[in-house]
Design a protein around this motif. Structure first.
Motif, PDB file in Angstrom:
ATOM      1  N   TYR A  78       1.501   4.663   8.525  1.00 54.73           N
ATOM      2  CA  TYR A  78       2.056   4.184   9.744  1.00 54.73           C
ATOM      3  C   TYR A  78       3.467   4.549   9.796  1.00 54.73           C
ATOM      4  CZ  TYR A  78      -2.234   0.815   9.530  1.00 54.73           C
ATOM      5  OH  TYR A  78      -3.415   0.556   9.656  1.00 54.73           O
ATOM      6  N   ARG A  79       4.062   4.686  10.887  1.00 54.13           N
ATOM      7  CA  ARG A  79       5.545   4.892  10.972  1.00 54.13           C
ATOM      8  C   ARG A  79       5.976   3.797  11.399  1.00 54.13           C
ATOM      9  NH1 ARG A  79       8.384  10.364  13.620  1.00 54.13           N
ATOM     10  NH2 ARG A  79      10.669   9.678  13.237  1.00 54.13           N
ATOM     11  N   ASN A 111      11.626  15.449   6.712  1.00 58.23           N
ATOM     12  CA  ASN A 111      12.561  14.621   5.949  1.00 58.23           C
ATOM     13  C   ASN A 111      12.205  12.998   5.827  1.00 58.23           C
ATOM     14  OD1 ASN A 111      15.071  14.304   4.532  1.00 58.23           O
ATOM     15  ND2 ASN A 111      16.033  13.306   6.028  1.00 58.23           N
ATOM     16  N   ALA A 112      10.921  12.818   5.846  1.00 58.77           N
ATOM     17  CA  ALA A 112      10.266  11.296   5.785  1.00 58.77           C
ATOM     18  C   ALA A 112      10.477  10.893   4.424  1.00 58.77           C
ATOM     19  CB  ALA A 112       8.940  11.265   6.327  1.00 58.77           C
ATOM     20  N   ILE A 113      10.210   9.359   4.546  1.00 55.28           N
ATOM     21  CA  ILE A 113      10.024   8.684   3.546  1.00 55.28           C
ATOM     22  C   ILE A 113       8.743   7.864   3.610  1.00 55.28           C
ATOM     23  CG2 ILE A 113      11.053   6.479   2.049  1.00 55.28           C
ATOM     24  CD1 ILE A 113      13.684   7.084   3.444  1.00 55.28           C
ATOM     25  N   ILE A 114       7.855   7.938   2.606  1.00 57.39           N
ATOM     26  CA  ILE A 114       6.678   7.362   2.703  1.00 57.39           C
ATOM     27  C   ILE A 114       6.463   6.398   1.594  1.00 57.39           C
ATOM     28  CG2 ILE A 114       5.520   9.202   1.666  1.00 57.39           C
ATOM     29  CD1 ILE A 114       2.841   8.445   2.964  1.00 57.39           C
ATOM     30  N   PHE A 115       6.363   5.156   1.662  1.00 58.43           N
ATOM     31  CA  PHE A 115       5.823   4.100   0.806  1.00 58.43           C
ATOM     32  C   PHE A 115       4.375   4.132   0.315  1.00 58.43           C
ATOM     33  CE2 PHE A 115       9.715   2.040   3.115  1.00 58.43           C
ATOM     34  CZ  PHE A 115      10.460   2.028   2.002  1.00 58.43           C
ATOM     35  N   ALA A 168      17.457  -1.379   6.260  1.00 57.28           N
ATOM     36  CA  ALA A 168      18.602  -1.992   6.643  1.00 57.28           C
ATOM     37  C   ALA A 168      19.547  -0.844   6.739  1.00 57.28           C
ATOM     38  CB  ALA A 168      19.149  -3.254   6.052  1.00 57.28           C
ATOM     39  N   ASN A 169      19.658   0.114   5.869  1.00 52.33           N
ATOM     40  CA  ASN A 169      20.670   1.106   5.685  1.00 52.33           C
ATOM     41  C   ASN A 169      20.428   2.281   6.482  1.00 52.33           C
ATOM     42  OD1 ASN A 169      22.995  -0.180   4.360  1.00 52.33           O
ATOM     43  ND2 ASN A 169      21.487  -0.713   2.882  1.00 52.33           N
ATOM     44  N   ASN A 170      19.053   2.559   6.870  1.00 53.88           N
ATOM     45  CA  ASN A 170      18.647   3.915   7.305  1.00 53.88           C
ATOM     46  C   ASN A 170      19.074   4.154   8.653  1.00 53.88           C
ATOM     47  OD1 ASN A 170      16.789   6.263   7.243  1.00 53.88           O
ATOM     48  ND2 ASN A 170      15.403   5.360   8.600  1.00 53.88           N
ATOM     49  N   ASN A 171      19.334   3.117   9.396  1.00 51.56           N
ATOM     50  CA  ASN A 171      19.694   3.255  11.030  1.00 51.56           C
ATOM     51  C   ASN A 171      19.030   4.327  11.727  1.00 51.56           C
ATOM     52  OD1 ASN A 171      21.600   2.757  12.940  1.00 51.56           O
ATOM     53  ND2 ASN A 171      23.037   4.463  12.370  1.00 51.56           N
ATOM     54  N   TRP A 172      17.581   4.182  11.445  1.00 48.88           N
ATOM     55  CA  TRP A 172      16.900   5.173  12.235  1.00 48.88           C
ATOM     56  C   TRP A 172      16.669   6.514  11.984  1.00 48.88           C
ATOM     57  CZ3 TRP A 172      12.870   1.865  13.598  1.00 48.88           C
ATOM     58  CH2 TRP A 172      13.256   0.589  13.808  1.00 48.88           C
ATOM     59  N   GLU A 173      17.612   6.842  11.030  1.00 45.08           N
ATOM     60  CA  GLU A 173      18.159   8.617  10.713  1.00 45.08           C
ATOM     61  C   GLU A 173      16.601   9.295  10.238  1.00 45.08           C
ATOM     62  OE1 GLU A 173      21.579   8.408   8.552  1.00 45.08           O
ATOM     63  OE2 GLU A 173      22.768   7.472  10.495  1.00 45.08           O
ATOM     64  N   PRO A 230      12.534   9.021   9.076  1.00 45.33           N
ATOM     65  CA  PRO A 230      11.461   8.617   9.253  1.00 45.33           C
ATOM     66  C   PRO A 230      10.757   7.794   8.104  1.00 45.33           C
ATOM     67  CG  PRO A 230      11.156  11.015   9.901  1.00 45.33           C
ATOM     68  CD  PRO A 230      12.436  10.760   9.305  1.00 45.33           C
ATOM     69  N   ILE A 231      10.407   6.387   8.215  1.00 40.15           N
ATOM     70  CA  ILE A 231       9.789   5.779   7.421  1.00 40.15           C
ATOM     71  C   ILE A 231       8.372   5.358   7.695  1.00 40.15           C
ATOM     72  CG2 ILE A 231       9.976   3.382   6.254  1.00 40.15           C
ATOM     73  CD1 ILE A 231      13.032   3.587   6.724  1.00 40.15           C
TER      74      ILE A 231
END
Length: 465
Positions: free
Chosen positions: A245-246, A46-50, A212-217, A219-220
């Motif tokens: 990089y995480r 469920n990660a987000i990758i930039f 800011a809104n992810n609240n560490w929920e 993975p970024i």
């Protein structure tokens, strides 16, 4: 005569095809797809990758859209995030990926609105969520005489609270890493040069809004190819896990290696590299594949990250896995298909250290003599090949006339510096080895050739004053 001309004209393209086919054929090359899978398969669920450019975005989209690889991951291209239509897309569900946590109404980011956000350079830390709320409040529009109004961030230093128990329970932070866990992430916004910007653009503002809104929920991650301009000053809170990089709530000690940002998740990255990565047939020495400039640049990045992993494993007292990573690097990306470049320097140096006696390399304790002999053989293979590259460059440069020689001065000095670095590392870890003396002799010959050539160029007749 005309028939002869026509026949010759017809033969020329055939000769070009016959001579150039193997240098340009993409047959058996699957590097683009396999590297995309490596990116995706290295990420937590469920990660987000930039990402930032074409080469780190389109292959990932292909892998997801066509081959159905890791459709739980959301690929977010920072270049496109400057547009309102793309932010709209990111706020919608895609496959198994929930909408990204961009908490802005559409009119707040419509094109022409908040395209540029000013940055107040006061240094008092501001809660990032509060900063987002301030910037999204239309009452805080700043008007400038003769110009349009701008919104601003109420500071350049921000903080994000961390629920320590939650991040440990979720597995984001391992028990071994808790000593680096922070109660809040506090950092100063920075651009690629490390200085605080006077403004940020919509894409970086949207990325901050997500964080800011992810609240560490969720993975970024930031792809290693996005570059410092896209890291927003967060790099000291990065953990390398593969090709990305995480962002983690961990404050690591400053690394001596300038190529390592934050730290490396040793167990995670080792598993990714050794068990999950595919190589796009780069390891096919029997048939060979053509690696163009873009592919070679990609390989440079992969070699760098793998050498960083090996070096860090060695420093952590895990020399066996360090050897395994370096061996895989040479096997998967052989010189026959992917010519060596300067990025192989750390590979040679780590092999040399692994082969050294524990008196000068205490981290190698536990290695058998067989393993040290293997490391020494690999070190010699890479070092000799690398030194030969420098010798060839020096031989070429010292064959040039004065005008062209002066233009190549920088590259020449760089070749000598690389040779000198190799010799110094060899002398430190293997002072009495005959191979060290042989390598030093080669460097001396290179330096002598340069001195002799420069003496020959002293004749004023060779110069145009």
């Amino acid at each position: 005569v005309e028939e002869v001309v026509v026949a010759l004209a017809a033969v020329v393209p055939l000769i070009m095809v016959a001579e150039g086919w193997d240098d340009h054929s993409r047959a058996r090359r699957r590097t683009g797809v396999d590297m995309a899978k490596n990116y995706l398969n290295s990420l937590a669920p469920n990660a987000i990758i930039f990402t930032n450019g074409d080469n780190d975005t389109f292959p990932l989209w292909y892998a997801q859209e066509v081959e159905g690889i890791r459709t739980d991951v959301r690929v977010c291209n920072l270049s496109l995030l400057n547009t309102d239509w793309y932010i709209d897309q990111m706020r919608r569900r895609a496959y198994e990926s929930a909408p990204l946590p961009i908490m802005m109404d559409e009119e707040k980011y419509r094109q022409g609105t908040r395209d540029v956000i000013l940055v107040d350079r006061q240094s008092q830390p501001v809660d990032l969520l509060e900063a987002m709320a301030f910037t999204l409040d239309d009452e805080n529009l700043e008007q400038f005489p003769g110009q349009k109004g701008y919104f601003s961030l109420p500071g350049n230093t921000f903080r994000i609270p961390v629920d320590s128990a939650a991040v440990v329970a979720s597995g984001l932070v391992s028990p071994e890493e808790t000593k680096y866990l922070v109660d809040e992430v506090k950092w100063t916004l920075a651009n690629g040069s490390g200085s605080t910007p006077s403004y940020i653009t919509k894409n970086h503002y949207a990325a901050l809004n997500m964080i800011a809104n992810n609240n560490w929920e969720r993975p970024i991650y930031f792809a290693v190819t996005t570059g410092p301009d896209s890291y927003l000053g967060l790099s000291e809170f990065f953990r390398l896990e593969g090709l990305a990089y995480r962002f983690v709530p961990l404050k690591y000690p400053k690394n001596e290696n300038p190529n390592i940002l934050g730290s490396i998740g040793l167990d995670i990255m080792y598993e990714n590299v050794m068990e999950k990565w595919a190589w796009g047939n780069m390891d096919d020495v029997e048939h060979g594949i053509y690696m163009d400039e873009n592919n070679r640049r990609m390989v440079t990045n992969i070699r760098l990250q793998m050498s960083n992993l090996a070096e860090t494993l060695l420093k952590a007292g895990d020399p066996e896995r360090a050897i395994a990573v370096l061996d895989e690097l040479l096997r998967a990306m052989p010189e026959e298909n992917v010519p060596y470049s300067r990025v192989m320097m750390p590979v040679a140096e780590t092999y040399l250290q692994l082969a050294a006696d524990t008196a000068v390399a205490p981290q190698t304790r536990g290695l058998s003599q067989e393993q040290r002999d293997h490391a020494w053989a690999m070190a010699q293979e890479v070092t000799n090949h690398f030194m030969k590259m420098q010798e060839d460059q020096v031989a070429y440069f010292t064959s040039l006339d004065a005008e062209f020689y002066m233009a190549a001065e920088r590259d020449l000095q760089f070749a000598l510096q690389i040779g000198d670095r190799l010799v110094r590392v060899m002398k430190y870890f293997h002072a009495s080895a005959p191979e060290t003396k042989a390598l030093e002799d080669k460097l001396t010959e290179m330096e002598s050739a340069v001195e002799a050539h420069e003496r020959n160029l002293v004749d004023p007749g060779d110069f145009a004053f």
